[in-house]
Motif scaffolding. Structure first.
Motif, PDB file in Angstrom:
ATOM      1  N   PRO A 165       0.691  -1.035  -0.101  1.00 42.96           N
ATOM      2  CA  PRO A 165       0.093  -0.037  -0.019  1.00 42.96           C
ATOM      3  C   PRO A 165       0.810   1.051   0.020  1.00 42.96           C
ATOM      4  CG  PRO A 165      -0.071  -1.058   2.157  1.00 42.96           C
ATOM      5  CD  PRO A 165       0.685  -1.940   1.173  1.00 42.96           C
ATOM      6  N   VAL A 166       0.382   2.176  -0.765  1.00 40.09           N
ATOM      7  CA  VAL A 166       1.226   3.494  -0.904  1.00 40.09           C
ATOM      8  C   VAL A 166       0.109   4.739  -0.517  1.00 40.09           C
ATOM      9  CG1 VAL A 166       2.824   2.649  -2.557  1.00 40.09           C
ATOM     10  CG2 VAL A 166       0.719   3.785  -3.396  1.00 40.09           C
ATOM     11  N   ASP A 167      -0.937   4.304  -0.490  1.00 40.42           N
ATOM     12  CA  ASP A 167      -1.897   5.414  -0.384  1.00 40.42           C
ATOM     13  C   ASP A 167      -3.331   4.602   0.306  1.00 40.42           C
ATOM     14  OD1 ASP A 167      -4.182   7.429  -0.289  1.00 40.42           O
ATOM     15  OD2 ASP A 167      -3.616   8.121  -2.072  1.00 40.42           O
ATOM     16  N   TRP A 168      -3.327   4.564   1.864  1.00 40.46           N
ATOM     17  CA  TRP A 168      -4.613   3.929   2.450  1.00 40.46           C
ATOM     18  C   TRP A 168      -5.927   4.634   2.078  1.00 40.46           C
ATOM     19  CZ3 TRP A 168      -4.689  -0.824   3.941  1.00 40.46           C
ATOM     20  CH2 TRP A 168      -3.725  -1.378   4.398  1.00 40.46           C
ATOM     21  N   LEU A 169      -6.006   5.777   1.797  1.00 41.58           N
ATOM     22  CA  LEU A 169      -7.214   6.397   1.389  1.00 41.58           C
ATOM     23  C   LEU A 169      -7.808   5.966  -0.077  1.00 41.58           C
ATOM     24  CD1 LEU A 169      -7.124  10.276   2.624  1.00 41.58           C
ATOM     25  CD2 LEU A 169      -8.686   8.277   3.563  1.00 41.58           C
ATOM     26  N   ALA A 170      -6.570   5.757  -0.844  1.00 40.94           N
ATOM     27  CA  ALA A 170      -7.081   5.205  -2.363  1.00 40.94           C
ATOM     28  C   ALA A 170      -7.425   3.673  -2.226  1.00 40.94           C
ATOM     29  CB  ALA A 170      -5.889   5.400  -3.063  1.00 40.94           C
ATOM     30  N   VAL A 171      -6.782   2.814  -1.189  1.00 44.16           N
ATOM     31  CA  VAL A 171      -6.885   1.698  -1.020  1.00 44.16           C
ATOM     32  C   VAL A 171      -8.534   1.350  -0.460  1.00 44.16           C
ATOM     33  CG1 VAL A 171      -6.561  -0.750   0.149  1.00 44.16           C
ATOM     34  CG2 VAL A 171      -4.481   0.750  -0.849  1.00 44.16           C
ATOM     35  N   VAL A 172      -8.908   1.951   0.640  1.00 46.18           N
ATOM     36  CA  VAL A 172      -9.999   1.924   1.462  1.00 46.18           C
ATOM     37  C   VAL A 172     -11.270   2.422   0.338  1.00 46.18           C
ATOM     38  CG1 VAL A 172     -11.519   2.425   3.069  1.00 46.18           C
ATOM     39  CG2 VAL A 172      -8.987   1.958   3.532  1.00 46.18           C
TER      40      VAL A 172
END
Length: 455
Positions: A165-172
Motif C-alpha cells: 500500500p502507498v495510499d491507504w485512502l485510495a485503497v479503502v
C-alpha cells in the motif's frame, strides 16, 4: 476436478452460506433500534414485543454469521495461501480493522442488548442497540472495502511480486467501493424487510400474531417500498462503474460476444461460449447501450476484446437475470402491499394491519427472496472477476493451494452437509418462533424505575 476448481467451489460454498446472515443482521440491527425508539417514545408494549421477538432472530443470525465467518477466514490460509502471501500487506490490515473496530463493538454490546433489560437504564440499553447496529454496518464497510479493492485495485505498488500500500485512502475508497457499499446496505435492508414482513404474515396466517407483529409488518413493508427503487438507482450507478472498470464482466453478463455500437439488450437466451453466440435470444434493439452507457449509440466492448481474460459467461448471465427478476418481483410486492395497507387503513383497529389472505401468502412466500437476490448478485460480482483474484493484476490460479484434490473434495462435502443441516435448522427455528411467540408484553423487570429515570 483439479485443486483450483475445488478450492473455488469450497470457498463459494462457505461464503454463500456466510453472506446470508450478515445480509440480515446489517439492516435488522437498525430495525431493532427503530422498534426500541418507538417503544420509548410511545410506551406502547407492542413495539417492545416486536423488539424482543426480532432480537432473538438477530442473535440467532449473528451467531451463525460469526461461526461461518471464522471458518471462511481459515480458508485464506488453507485454500489460497498465495493470496495472503502476495496481498497480505493490504488484505491483512483491512480484515484486522473489521475485527478490531466492528466485531469487538458488536460482541461487546450484544450481551447488553440481549440481557440488559432491567439491569441497565433504558438509555444505556438504547445506546447498546445503536452500537450493535452501527457495528454491523462498520463490519460491512471494511469487508466491502477489501472486496472492492480486489475488484478495482488502487493505492498500491507491486514490489517483488507483493502488493504494497502507498495510499491507504485510495485503497479503502477505491473506485467501486461507494457503489458496492450502497448496493449492499440496500440489499440488506430489503432482505431484512422481506424476512420481517414474511414471518409476520405467516404469524397472521397461523393466528399467532401479537401486537408487535402488526407493528413489524407495517414497518417492514414501508421500508421495502422505499428501499427497492433506491436499489435500482444504486444498481444503475454500480453498472456504470463496472462498465468503466470491468468491461469484460459487463460483456459476459449481457452476452455481448463482439464489440458493437447500439448493442441490443438480451432479455433471455442460452449462451454458448464455445460457439460465441446466444441461442434463442430475445433482444430489444439498442437497449443495452442505453441502459449500460445511457447512450443508444454507445459502443460496448464484446468478449472478443478479452481473449483468455474474461469470466465464464453462462453463470453470470443467468445469475444477473435472476437478481433483476427477483428485484422486480420485490418491487411489485412491496408497492402492492404498501398500497393495500394505505387503502385499508380505515378498516382496521389502531395499530393493526388488514391485508387480504392472498397478500399474506405472497409475503410469506417472499420471506427469503432477499437471500436469492443477494446470492445471485454476489455470484455476478465474484464469478465476474475471474480469471483474476485481484482484477487485472493477479490471477486466481497463481494463488491456489497445492493440496491434493481428494482432500479438498472431502472437506467440501463435509461443509455442504453441515451447512445444509444448519440452514434447514435455521429456517425451522424461525418458523417455530413465528408460530409460538410470547402472547403478552414482557413483565416489568426489576429496576424498571431505573430505566425510566435513565430516559
Amino acid at each position: 476436478m483439479d485443486a483450483l476448481i475445488l478450492s473455488r467451489m469450497q470457498f463459494a460454498a462457505n461464503i454463500s452460506f456466510h453472506i446470508l446472515f450478515p445480509t440480515i443482521t446489517i439492516a435488522l440491527g437498525w430495525f431493532l433500534l427503530y422498534f426500541r425508539i418507538r417503544h420509548i417514545r410511545t410506551q406502547d408494549p407492542a413495539w417492545e414485543e416486536a423488539y424482543y421477538f426480532w432480537t432473538k432472530v438477530f442473535a440467532l443470525s449473528f451467531a451463525l454469521g460469526v461461526v461461518s465467518g471464522l471458518v471462511m477466514s481459515f480458508q485464506f490460509g488453507t485454500n489460497w495461501p498465495g493470496f495472503m502471501e502476495k496481498t497480505g500487506d493490504i488484505s491483512g490490515p483491512l480484515l484486522g480493522y473489521e475485527v478490531i473496530t466492528a466485531f469487538f463493538l458488536e460482541a461487546s454490546f450484544l450481551g447488553i442488548m440481549l440481557f440488559g433489560r432491567g439491569r441497565v437504564s433504558a438509555r444505556v440499553h438504547l445506546i447498546a442497540t445503536f452500537l450493535v447496529a452501527f457495528g454491523t454496518t462498520l463490519s460491512a464497510f471494511w469487508i466491502l472495502s477489501l472486496n472492492s479493492w480486489m475488484q478495482t485495485p488502487a493505492g498500491f505498488e507491486i514490489v517483488d511480486g507483493k502488493f504494497i500500500p502507498v495510499d491507504w485512502l485510495a485503497v479503502v475508497f477505491n473506485p467501486s467501493f461507494p457503489y458496492r457499499l450502497a448496493h449492499k446496505l440496500l440489499a440488506s435492508t430489503l432482505t431484512a424487510s422481506f424476512l420481517i414482513a414474511g414471518l409476520s404474515a405467516w404469524q397472521l396466517i397461523k393466528g399467532s400474531a401479537t401486537g408487535g407483529t402488526h407493528k413489524a409488518l407495517r414497518t417492514a413493508v414501508m421500508a421495502a417500498a422505499v428501499a427497492i427503487p433506491l436499489q435500482f438507482v444504486a444498481g444503475d450507478l454500480h453498472g456504470l462503474n463496472t462498465l468503466e472498470h470491468q468491461p469484460a464482466k459487463i460483456a459476459a453478463l449481457e452476452g455481448i460476444w463482439h464489440t458493437e455500437k447500439s448493442a441490443p439488450l438480451t432479455l433471455f437466451g442460452i449462451p454458448d461460449e464455445a460457439a460465441g453466440v446466444t441461442h434463442y435470444a430475445v433482444k430489444i434493439p439498442k437497449m443495452a447501450s442505453l441502459i449500460l452507457a445511457h447512450d443508444m449509440d454507445a459502443e460496448l466492448k464484446g468478449l472478443n476484446e478479452f481473449p483468455g481474460a474474461h469470466p465464464p459467461v453462462a453463470p453470470i448471465f443467468w445469475a444477473f437475470r435472476v437478481m433483476v427478476g427477483v428485484g422486480t418481483l420485490m418491487l411489485m410486492v412491496a408497492w402492492a402491499s404498501a398500497w393495500l395497507l394505505w387503502r385499508r387503513r380505515r378498516e382496521t383497529a389502531p395499530g393493526e394491519v388488514a391485508l387480504p389472505r392472498a397478500a399474506l401468502y405472497v409475503l410469506a412466500a417472499m420471506t427469503f427472496s432477499g437471500w436469492l437476490a443477494t446470492l445471485s448478485g454476489w455470484y455476478v460480482t465474484e464469478i465476474g472477476r475471474q480469471p483474476f483474484i485481484v482484477y487485472g493484476h493477479l490471477r486466481t490460479a497463481e494463488v491456489a493451494t497445492s493440496l491434493p484434490s481428494p482432500m479438498i473434495a472431502t472437506t467440501l462435502t463435509a461443509y455442504l452437509i453441515v451447512y445444509g443441516l444448519l440452514l434447514v435448522t435455521y429456517v425451522g427455528v424461525l418458523k417455530y418462533m413465528a408460530e409460538h411467540p410470547f402472547k403478552h408484553a414482557p413483565e416489568a423487570p426489576h429496576g424498571a424505575e431505573l430505566g425510566k429515570a435513565g430516559v
